[in-house]
Design a protein around this motif. Structure first.
Motif, PDB file in Angstrom:
ATOM      1  N   LEU A  85       0.813  -1.220   0.000  1.00  0.00           N
ATOM      2  CA  LEU A  85       0.000   0.000   0.000  1.00  0.00           C
ATOM      3  C   LEU A  85       0.847   1.271   0.000  1.00  0.00           C
ATOM      4  CD1 LEU A  85      -2.801  -1.021   2.514  1.00  0.00           C
ATOM      5  CD2 LEU A  85      -3.158  -0.374   0.135  1.00  0.00           C
ATOM      6  N   ASN A  86       2.133   1.152   0.306  1.00  0.00           N
ATOM      7  CA  ASN A  86       2.998   2.328   0.314  1.00  0.00           C
ATOM      8  C   ASN A  86       3.206   2.915  -1.071  1.00  0.00           C
ATOM      9  OD1 ASN A  86       3.670   2.726   3.064  1.00  0.00           O
ATOM     10  ND2 ASN A  86       5.024   0.944   2.986  1.00  0.00           N
ATOM     11  N   TYR A  87       3.048   2.073  -2.106  1.00  0.00           N
ATOM     12  CA  TYR A  87       3.390   2.584  -3.439  1.00  0.00           C
ATOM     13  C   TYR A  87       2.480   2.134  -4.577  1.00  0.00           C
ATOM     14  CZ  TYR A  87       5.750  -1.983  -3.819  1.00  0.00           C
ATOM     15  OH  TYR A  87       6.051  -3.319  -3.815  1.00  0.00           O
ATOM     16  N   ASP A  88       1.729   1.035  -4.426  1.00  0.00           N
ATOM     17  CA  ASP A  88       0.930   0.572  -5.552  1.00  0.00           C
ATOM     18  C   ASP A  88      -0.267   1.489  -5.798  1.00  0.00           C
ATOM     19  OD1 ASP A  88       0.556  -1.913  -7.435  1.00  0.00           O
ATOM     20  OD2 ASP A  88      -1.439  -1.396  -6.666  1.00  0.00           O
ATOM     21  N   LEU A  89      -0.410   1.949  -7.021  1.00  0.00           N
ATOM     22  CA  LEU A  89      -1.435   2.942  -7.360  1.00  0.00           C
ATOM     23  C   LEU A  89      -2.846   2.378  -7.222  1.00  0.00           C
ATOM     24  CD1 LEU A  89       0.310   4.475 -10.501  1.00  0.00           C
ATOM     25  CD2 LEU A  89       0.154   5.468  -8.207  1.00  0.00           C
ATOM     26  N   LEU A  90      -3.047   1.123  -7.651  1.00  0.00           N
ATOM     27  CA  LEU A  90      -4.381   0.541  -7.565  1.00  0.00           C
ATOM     28  C   LEU A  90      -4.746   0.164  -6.132  1.00  0.00           C
ATOM     29  CD1 LEU A  90      -6.976  -0.474  -8.793  1.00  0.00           C
ATOM     30  CD2 LEU A  90      -5.789  -2.581  -9.472  1.00  0.00           C
ATOM     31  N   ALA A  91      -3.800  -0.409  -5.407  1.00  0.00           N
ATOM     32  CA  ALA A  91      -4.067  -0.816  -4.022  1.00  0.00           C
ATOM     33  C   ALA A  91      -4.415   0.380  -3.149  1.00  0.00           C
ATOM     34  CB  ALA A  91      -2.869  -1.555  -3.446  1.00  0.00           C
ATOM     35  N   LYS A  92      -3.817   1.534  -3.435  1.00  0.00           N
ATOM     36  CA  LYS A  92      -4.139   2.739  -2.662  1.00  0.00           C
ATOM     37  C   LYS A  92      -5.596   3.147  -2.848  1.00  0.00           C
ATOM     38  CE  LYS A  92       0.381   4.985  -2.310  1.00  0.00           C
ATOM     39  NZ  LYS A  92       1.149   6.203  -2.640  1.00  0.00           N
ATOM     40  N   ARG A  93      -6.134   2.850  -4.012  1.00  0.00           N
ATOM     41  CA  ARG A  93      -7.523   3.223  -4.296  1.00  0.00           C
ATOM     42  C   ARG A  93      -8.504   2.114  -3.940  1.00  0.00           C
ATOM     43  NH1 ARG A  93      -4.153   5.891  -7.301  1.00  0.00           N
ATOM     44  NH2 ARG A  93      -4.622   7.967  -8.129  1.00  0.00           N
ATOM     45  N   TRP A  94      -8.017   0.875  -3.968  1.00  0.00           N
ATOM     46  CA  TRP A  94      -8.875  -0.277  -3.651  1.00  0.00           C
ATOM     47  C   TRP A  94      -8.036  -1.272  -2.856  1.00  0.00           C
ATOM     48  CZ3 TRP A  94      -9.871  -5.309  -6.397  1.00  0.00           C
ATOM     49  CH2 TRP A  94     -11.035  -5.927  -5.886  1.00  0.00           C
ATOM     50  N   VAL A  95      -8.122  -1.185  -1.534  1.00  0.00           N
ATOM     51  CA  VAL A  95      -7.257  -1.938  -0.624  1.00  0.00           C
ATOM     52  C   VAL A  95      -7.283  -3.454  -0.868  1.00  0.00           C
ATOM     53  CG1 VAL A  95      -6.871  -2.538   1.803  1.00  0.00           C
ATOM     54  CG2 VAL A  95      -7.270  -0.151   1.147  1.00  0.00           C
ATOM     55  N   PRO A  96      -8.429  -4.081  -1.177  1.00  0.00           N
ATOM     56  CA  PRO A  96      -8.422  -5.538  -1.410  1.00  0.00           C
ATOM     57  C   PRO A  96      -7.453  -6.008  -2.492  1.00  0.00           C
ATOM     58  CG  PRO A  96     -10.679  -4.780  -1.127  1.00  0.00           C
ATOM     59  CD  PRO A  96      -9.815  -3.552  -1.174  1.00  0.00           C
ATOM     60  N   TYR A  97      -7.065  -5.109  -3.397  1.00  0.00           N
ATOM     61  CA  TYR A  97      -6.127  -5.511  -4.448  1.00  0.00           C
ATOM     62  C   TYR A  97      -4.797  -5.967  -3.853  1.00  0.00           C
ATOM     63  CZ  TYR A  97      -3.164  -5.265  -8.609  1.00  0.00           C
ATOM     64  OH  TYR A  97      -2.286  -5.564  -9.634  1.00  0.00           O
ATOM     65  N   GLY A  98      -4.403  -5.411  -2.710  1.00  0.00           N
ATOM     66  CA  GLY A  98      -3.169  -5.830  -2.053  1.00  0.00           C
ATOM     67  C   GLY A  98      -3.212  -7.281  -1.608  1.00  0.00           C
ATOM     68  N   TYR A  99      -4.418  -7.788  -1.339  1.00  0.00           N
ATOM     69  CA  TYR A  99      -4.589  -9.193  -0.962  1.00  0.00           C
ATOM     70  C   TYR A  99      -4.738 -10.085  -2.199  1.00  0.00           C
ATOM     71  CZ  TYR A  99      -5.480  -7.377   3.728  1.00  0.00           C
ATOM     72  OH  TYR A  99      -5.368  -6.741   4.938  1.00  0.00           O
TER      73      TYR A  99
END
Length: 254
Positions: A149-163
């Motif tokens: 979440l520190n740098y990914d552009l999509l994960a910052k906007r949609w947190v579940p993408y990090g999972y």
């Protein structure tokens, strides 16, 4: 009479616990040519008494020429060896992953085609790397997603993408290894690789941020930059190559 220098080592050797750093210290001293006077601390009371007597907090403790050198890290420093600092940047995990996946790809190619040097070996190197990197992220997906979440552009906007990301990377890698279901693996790799490459490029080369890379998992000390960008570009390249191979009947498999 032995001319070897003598080192005195005090280490914990209890019925239920042998100190691993004590074993490392003994081995290091012997490799450096020392004769080791090995003193075992066999109980907790004996260990605590030794610490109090010498004013130290830990064991093992090494003495050379009557002078206390200290614990295992101190002993390494005494011999001029590197002792990593907490949180120190390291590329060792990256080298280990890519070296092993390269060897795995060569071995698989040799087993399948009788030669390690084939086009498929190159494809497997990338797909194996994707699977291993996904595995490292899945060891602790909570820490990975937090770092991501520190740098990914999509994960910052949609947190579940990090999972979702490690599962998507692993799925694309497995399918590419199997050379199956290209209609899933190719767009999946293009999407996550494209978003990842853009995110890393922005964070590192535009915003000039100094971050740790989540590519090796949530406890990584690898700096964000070339390695993470390479991971994503490899996925994009593999997807484009497989797309080319899928639409080109003349493409040789080996």
């Amino acid at each position: 009479m032995s001319s070897r220098p003598v080192a005195v080592l005090h280490r914990m050797v209890m019925p239920g616990h042998t100190c691993p750093y004590g074993l490392k210290a003994k081995s290091l001293l012997e490799r450096r040519g020392y004769k080791v006077e090995d003193h075992w601390l066999r109980t907790r009371e004996e260990t605590d008494a030794f610490k109090a007597e010498h004013g130290v907090q830990t064991t093992p403790q090494t003495f050379i020429g009557g002078r206390r050198i200290g614990g295992y890290d101190d002993l390494r420093r005494h011999f001029g060896l590197h002792v990593p600092a907490r949180g120190e940047t390291s590329y060792t995990p990256v080298i280990a992953v890519f070296a092993m996946t390269a060897l795995m790809a060569l071995a698989a190619s040799h087993a399948a085609f009788g030669s390690p040097f084939t086009i498929r070996a190159g494809e497997w190197f990338i797909s194996f790397s994707m699977v291993v990197l996904a595995l490292l992220k899945l060891r602790d997906i909570e820490n990975f997603s937090t770092m991501f979440l520190n740098y990914d552009l999509l994960a910052k906007r949609w947190v579940p993408y990090g999972y979702i990301y490690p599962f998507a990377e692993g799925a694309a890698g497995v399918l590419m290894t199997a050379n199956a279901l290209h209609w899933i693996s190719i767009p999946l790799a293009l999407f996550i690789g494209g978003v990842g490459a853009a995110s890393v490029f922005k964070a590192v080369y535009i915003d000039r941020r100094e971050l740790k890379c989540a590519c090796m998992g949530g406890d990584s000390n690898v700096p964000l930059g070339f390695v993470s960008l390479t991971e994503n570009l490899m996925m994009i390249a593999m997807a484009l190559w497989m797309l080319f191979a899928a639409v080109s009947p003349a493409h040789p498999v080996p």
